[in-house]
Scaffold this active site. Structure first.
Site, PDB file in Angstrom:
ATOM      1  CE  LYS A  77       8.298   1.037  30.146  1.00 49.35           C
ATOM      2  NZ  LYS A  77       9.747   0.883  30.661  1.00 49.35           N
ATOM      3  CB  SER A 152      10.541  -2.807  29.596  1.00 50.55           C
ATOM      4  OG  SER A 152      10.601  -1.512  30.542  1.00 50.55           O
ATOM      5  CB  SER A 176      13.639  -0.420  30.809  1.00 48.12           C
ATOM      6  OG  SER A 176      13.356  -1.597  30.380  1.00 48.12           O
TER       7      SER A 176
HETATM    8  N1  GLN Z   1      16.004  -5.957  30.134  1.00 52.77           N
HETATM    9  C1  GLN Z   1      15.442  -4.952  31.764  1.00 52.77           C
HETATM   10  C2  GLN Z   1      14.658  -6.439  32.425  1.00 52.77           C
HETATM   11  O1  GLN Z   1      14.115  -6.824  31.728  1.00 52.77           O
HETATM   12  C3  GLN Z   1      15.728  -3.678  31.982  1.00 52.77           C
HETATM   13  C4  GLN Z   1      14.464  -3.863  32.204  1.00 52.77           C
HETATM   14  C5  GLN Z   1      13.445  -2.519  33.006  1.00 52.77           C
HETATM   15  O2  GLN Z   1      14.825  -1.517  32.854  1.00 52.77           O
HETATM   16  N2  GLN Z   1      12.562  -2.065  33.050  1.00 52.77           N
HETATM   17  O3  GLN Z   1      14.780  -5.678  34.221  1.00 52.77           O
END
Ligand code: GLN
Length: 487
Positions: A77, A152, A176
């Site tokens: 990532k 994400s 995420s």
């Molecule tokens: N959907 C969550 C957010 O937008 C997850 C983010 C993450 O785990 N980096 O904060």
């Protein structure tokens, strides 16, 4: 033709094929090209990967001992540092920034002879649930290209889902890794907070962030985890517990698990009825087979999303203050001599909408007049959740929850409603608030054709138990096969 099923099968293939790593790398490079429109990769390190594969093939011929991840093709990532390579967090503010060091996790992958094939698209600074917040375009779900892959770590999930690499690393601050794994029909593990070094992981919310793993089977997850979880001196929150040899301990234990589930979560109005039914049916089957399953009281469900968004945005507002146009990446062309104007212009131009929203929200909850009303309160709720979780694990081995209330959204479906988007994190943020490890395992397929996952959690540092349970799910309770990878 090359086909990939697991690291151990691949290693058997290498034993018989002197050019095996090169064959694997050409296979994945061709696949990445073929599936370019999914936009899972921001950059592919084709030449390097080919050279590394050749080097590894040559090394095998010398008979020297091989690394645990010898020739394993892995994608990262775009929030994980890899020396000499671009690192942008899918943000304009870091466009053209190159990392001058390796994240500890990457260092360990390389020590064990993995091949890093490229950098995956994600939501900007890992903020989002759909990958629509990337400054470099959406990622498409390979199971249905009109849908999002989740976020994400959407690019890393699709890279595994579509068979573009063997495994990938993402980051999980509020779900995420698990949520996109659920949306894409693959496995996603978020280890215990403090299990994997955060050194070299771009910070979003430091008391939540954790590197996670995407793969197609539990034994691959186990091998990658045991490689990257080694202690290192660069993250003071890292456990110094010795690394475990998960892959050799995965064997069927015949263990009967004590499983808790939250009725409030299973009966929550936002949960899709088919996901509810499949989750209950799993619980019933586990019970029939002699595992103990029990609904436990959990009256905090509606507090966890607000608590997560107060605390994570507060931490984000502080972490992201370093992106000011002076030290890294993008710098405004405003010819102003006023430093505040310079910061303002740089940050206004180069951060995307969602990142700005979270910086504003986080700054607000930390402001003198509101600190106690929001930040302190949210911290208290976090503590309550941790206490409640400790109590649950006095009596149970595992907690089961759905991964997400729905299958993958249609592209654009939730974009204009950030609150609805945030609420979809209802089942994943709990593990980040409490620091416990959690995995999303593909449970079934919805009548809309999309996969969905079930989430299992254990107490802190009990990843072995989590992986053993997941292996049981794989062997007995789901007919999981990655439908789209075709590799
Ligand atoms: N959907 C969550 C957010 O937008 C997850 C983010 C993450 O785990 N980096 O904060």
């Amino acid at each position: 033709m090359f086909t990939y099923s697991s690291i151990s099968n691949y290693h058997s293939f290498l034993a018989e094929n002197p050019d095996g790593c090169s064959i694997a790398v050409s296979h994945f490079l061709a696949k990445i090209k073929e599936k370019e429109s999914l936009n899972a990769f921001l950059e592919v390190y084709a030449e390097e990967a080919i050279a590394k594969a050749k080097w590894l093939d040559d090394k095998r011929k010398t008979g020297k001992p091989l690394g645990k991840l010898h020739g394993v093709v892995i994608a990262l990532k775009d929030v994980i540092a890899y020396t000499g390579h671009q690192l942008s967090a899918s943000s304009k503010i870091l466009e053209n920034f190159r990392s001058i060091y390796n994240a500890s996790a990457v260092e360990k992958l390389l020590e064990e002879e993995a091949i890093i094939i490229g950098r995956n698209n994600c939501d900007e600074f890992a903020m989002g649930s759909t990958n629509e917040n990337s400054a470099f375009g959406n990622v498409l779900n390979a199971a249905d290209q009109t849908r999002v892959p989740g976020g994400s770590s959407g690019g890393s999930a699709v890279a595994v889902q579509a068979g573009l690499c063997m495994a990938s690393l993402g980051s999980d601050t509020g779900g995420s890794v698990r949520q996109p794994a659920g949306f894409c029909g693959i496995i996603g593990l978020k280890p215990t907070y403090g299990r994997i070094s955060r050194y070299g992981l771009i910070a979003y919310a430091s008391s939540f962030d954790q590197i996670g793993i995407f793969a197609n089977n539990i034994s691959d997850v186990a091998i990658v985890l045991e490689v990257i979880e080694r202690p290192d001196d660069f993250d003071s929150t890292l456990s110094n517990a010795p690394a475990r040899n998960y892959s050799s301990e995965l064997i069927k234990t015949g263990k009967k698990f004590r499983i808790a589930y939250f009725k409030e979560a299973f009966d929550h109005a936002s949960l899709d009825p088919e996901i509810r039914e499949a989750s209950y049916s799993l619980i019933n089957r586990l019970e029939e087979d002699g595992h103990l399953t029990k609904a436990v009281d959990f009256k905090y469900l509606d507090y966890i999303v607000p608590t997560y968004y107060v605390l994570s945005t507060a931490e984000a507002s502080s972490n992201l203050s370093r992106f000011d146009g002076v030290k890294y990446g993008y710098r405004t062309d405003l010819g102003s001599s006023d430093l505040t104007e310079f910061y303002k212009s740089t940050r206004s131009k180069a951060f995307g909408k969602e990142v700005k929203r979270r910086i504003l929200l986080g700054t607000f909850v930390l402001s003198a007049g509101y600190y106690d009303a929001y930040f302190t309160r949210a911290q208290k709720i976090r503590k309550l959740l941790i206490n409640k979780t400790n109590l649950i694990f006095n009596d149970f081995d595992l907690i089961l929850l759905p991964t997400s209330p729905s299958t993958a959204f249609k592209i654009g479906e939730k974009k204009s409603d950030p609150i609805a988007m945030y609420l979809s994190d209802i089942y994943t943020v709990y593990a980040n608030l409490t620091g416990i490890p959690a995995i999303s395992f593909p449970l079934s397929t919805h009548t809309n054709g999309m996969p969905f996952g079930i989430q299992a959690m254990t107490n802190r540092f009990k990843e072995l138990l989590l992986l053993q349970f997941s292996e049981l799910l794989a062997q007995k309770y789901t007919s999981f096969q990655n439908p789209t990878s075709g590799n």
